[in-house]
Design a protein around this motif. Sequence first.
Motif, PDB file in Angstrom:
ATOM      1  N   ARG A 255       0.468  -0.928  -0.045  1.00 45.92           N
ATOM      2  CA  ARG A 255       0.446  -0.439  -0.283  1.00 45.92           C
ATOM      3  C   ARG A 255       0.984   1.392  -0.226  1.00 45.92           C
ATOM      4  O   ARG A 255       1.972   1.172   1.001  1.00 45.92           O
ATOM      5  CB  ARG A 255      -0.521  -0.026   0.634  1.00 45.92           C
ATOM      6  N   LEU A 256       0.418   2.318  -0.971  1.00 43.10           N
ATOM      7  CA  LEU A 256       0.690   3.080  -0.688  1.00 43.10           C
ATOM      8  C   LEU A 256       1.204   4.366   0.331  1.00 43.10           C
ATOM      9  O   LEU A 256       2.056   5.611   0.362  1.00 43.10           O
ATOM     10  CB  LEU A 256       1.688   4.401  -2.205  1.00 43.10           C
ATOM     11  N   PHE A 257      -0.273   4.440   0.487  1.00 45.97           N
ATOM     12  CA  PHE A 257      -1.186   5.782   1.344  1.00 45.97           C
ATOM     13  C   PHE A 257      -1.658   5.280   2.854  1.00 45.97           C
ATOM     14  O   PHE A 257      -1.865   4.027   2.668  1.00 45.97           O
ATOM     15  CB  PHE A 257      -2.920   6.279   1.147  1.00 45.97           C
ATOM     16  N   TYR A 270       7.307  -3.041   0.215  1.00 47.65           N
ATOM     17  CA  TYR A 270       7.611  -3.371  -1.182  1.00 47.65           C
ATOM     18  C   TYR A 270       9.495  -4.765  -0.789  1.00 47.65           C
ATOM     19  O   TYR A 270      10.161  -4.165  -0.513  1.00 47.65           O
ATOM     20  CB  TYR A 270       9.664  -2.435  -1.412  1.00 47.65           C
ATOM     21  N   MET A 271       8.928  -5.234  -0.477  1.00 49.61           N
ATOM     22  CA  MET A 271       9.937  -6.852   0.204  1.00 49.61           C
ATOM     23  C   MET A 271       9.255  -7.993  -0.494  1.00 49.61           C
ATOM     24  O   MET A 271       8.141  -8.201  -0.784  1.00 49.61           O
ATOM     25  CB  MET A 271       9.484  -7.519   1.561  1.00 49.61           C
ATOM     26  N   ARG A 298       1.048   9.341 -10.829  1.00 49.14           N
ATOM     27  CA  ARG A 298       2.444   8.593 -11.667  1.00 49.14           C
ATOM     28  C   ARG A 298       3.201   7.639 -10.682  1.00 49.14           C
ATOM     29  O   ARG A 298       3.293   7.047 -10.779  1.00 49.14           O
ATOM     30  CB  ARG A 298       3.013   9.295 -12.041  1.00 49.14           C
ATOM     31  N   ALA A 299       3.144   8.506  -9.315  1.00 47.02           N
ATOM     32  CA  ALA A 299       3.238   7.528  -8.231  1.00 47.02           C
ATOM     33  C   ALA A 299       2.131   6.236  -7.714  1.00 47.02           C
ATOM     34  O   ALA A 299       2.948   4.942  -8.125  1.00 47.02           O
ATOM     35  CB  ALA A 299       3.473   8.289  -6.983  1.00 47.02           C
ATOM     36  N   PHE A 303       4.235   2.287  -8.509  1.00 47.28           N
ATOM     37  CA  PHE A 303       4.103   1.650  -7.160  1.00 47.28           C
ATOM     38  C   PHE A 303       3.135   0.299  -7.779  1.00 47.28           C
ATOM     39  O   PHE A 303       3.507  -0.814  -6.980  1.00 47.28           O
ATOM     40  CB  PHE A 303       2.632   2.860  -6.552  1.00 47.28           C
ATOM     41  N   ARG A 304       2.455   0.220  -8.506  1.00 45.39           N
ATOM     42  CA  ARG A 304       1.774  -0.652  -8.650  1.00 45.39           C
ATOM     43  C   ARG A 304       2.825  -1.761  -9.846  1.00 45.39           C
ATOM     44  O   ARG A 304       2.445  -3.028  -9.420  1.00 45.39           O
ATOM     45  CB  ARG A 304       0.792  -0.831  -9.812  1.00 45.39           C
TER      46      ARG A 304
END
Length: 366
Positions: A255-257, A270-271, A298-299, A303-304
């Motif tokens: 999740r980015l947020f 990110y693992m 864009r982020a 991220f995807r």
Amino acid sequence: MFVDQPMGWRMAENIVVGAGLSGLVAAINLAREGRDVLVLERESRVGGSPLYHPSPEGTPVDPAALEAFIGIDISPALHHFEGRAVVSGEVIPTDSEAIRSWLIERGPRSTSLDSLLYGIAVDEGVKFEFGHSIWSNDDVAKLPPDSIIATGLYFEGFDATRVPYLTSFHFVSRQTIADESSSHVTIYHDRFTSDYAYTTSLNGILFAHVFQRRPIGKQTLKAFEEAVFIAEGYEYKAWEHFTFPVPAASIRNPRLFAGDKILAGTLAGYMESYMFFGMLGALVSGKIAAMAVSDKARACEEFRLATRSFAGAYLVKKATNLVPLPLLLPQLKVALRHVFDYPLVTKTVAEAMPGWHNCQRALQGA
Ligand SMILES: Cc1cc2nc3c(=O)[nH]c(=O)nc-3n(C[C@H](O)[C@H](O)[C@H](O)COP(=O)(O)OP(=O)(O)OC[C@H]3O[C@@H](n4cnc5c(N)ncnc54)[C@H](O)[C@@H]3O)c2cc1C
């Protein structure tokens, strides 16, 4: 808690919590956009917890492609190594170049990647406040919107941002050796752990690490000590035990947020969820987190792309967990003896690292 801390963080345009790989890359990228950046770090210096580091850690990296994406040359911290696997006592040489792997020192010493990134951040004008922790969801809520939380493999950050996690159990041992040029990674797969164990050496540090996703008994440690002594002749005696959270609790973990805050590094998923490689993903995630401050669309796309291998690795691990270790280990032996004859397979392994595709695309100028 923030109320008891110096209020310097209120003066900064952008706050980053955690001076690890992802936090430092995010801070450098924001500072290069001309922003005023403050990093809040719980320890009294960079390099993370003294329980975890210094430690030599390995990961696949394409240095030129990574630089094209994050804008930072980390090659001074990358080292070639001699690779081996020991499966149920059988020693099998591995080809680290085939999976484009490197050894990296982590921690507070001047030879670490953390110190390299810290030096660049200071040169770019990033400010640091050490000895400053976030502990709770209330602390996170008090941070300005778009603050970046990059607190790595520590329970407080996961709890404060309500990211689900699995607990993994670890023993590490480290000692110094006179031979500064020794650079190796030996990975152990054996009945003593349902995950894996390894030893590494780099810059005069000799390091051993055994872990799994359930508690480790004294017998496990003894069996690992013996396996290392037989394969390498090194004796490890002083062990430190710790647990840490890993973002492998659910296939939907990345999740980015978290509300109006941006997540980075392992906290953001990110693992790689089979072997728990997280360094490349953390470096890439710092760039994506910085991007999310000014360009969320864009982020999200980056991220995807960065985390798209997570689900595959998660499912492969779930499936291998169903196979009893005595049945799995002989198959692993055969696979490791032959895998390096098949470049397509080794390429797929490297590409399974979170962030690999973002870097390749940046190198190709896409
Ligand atoms: C012993 C060990 C061995 C590993 N081996 C490998 C390996 O071989 N290959 C690989 O790819 N990955 C490995 N990993 C995983 C890799 O280190 C992580 O995935 C990577 O460091 C994550 O980067 P990050 O930026 O998310 O966090 P980190 O680099 O860990 O940085 C987090 C920072 O946040 C700070 N912090 C933590 N909590 C707070 C708080 N509440 N408030 C303020 N600051 C806080 C910490 O002190 C630290 O400086 C290993 C991890 C450990 C611990």
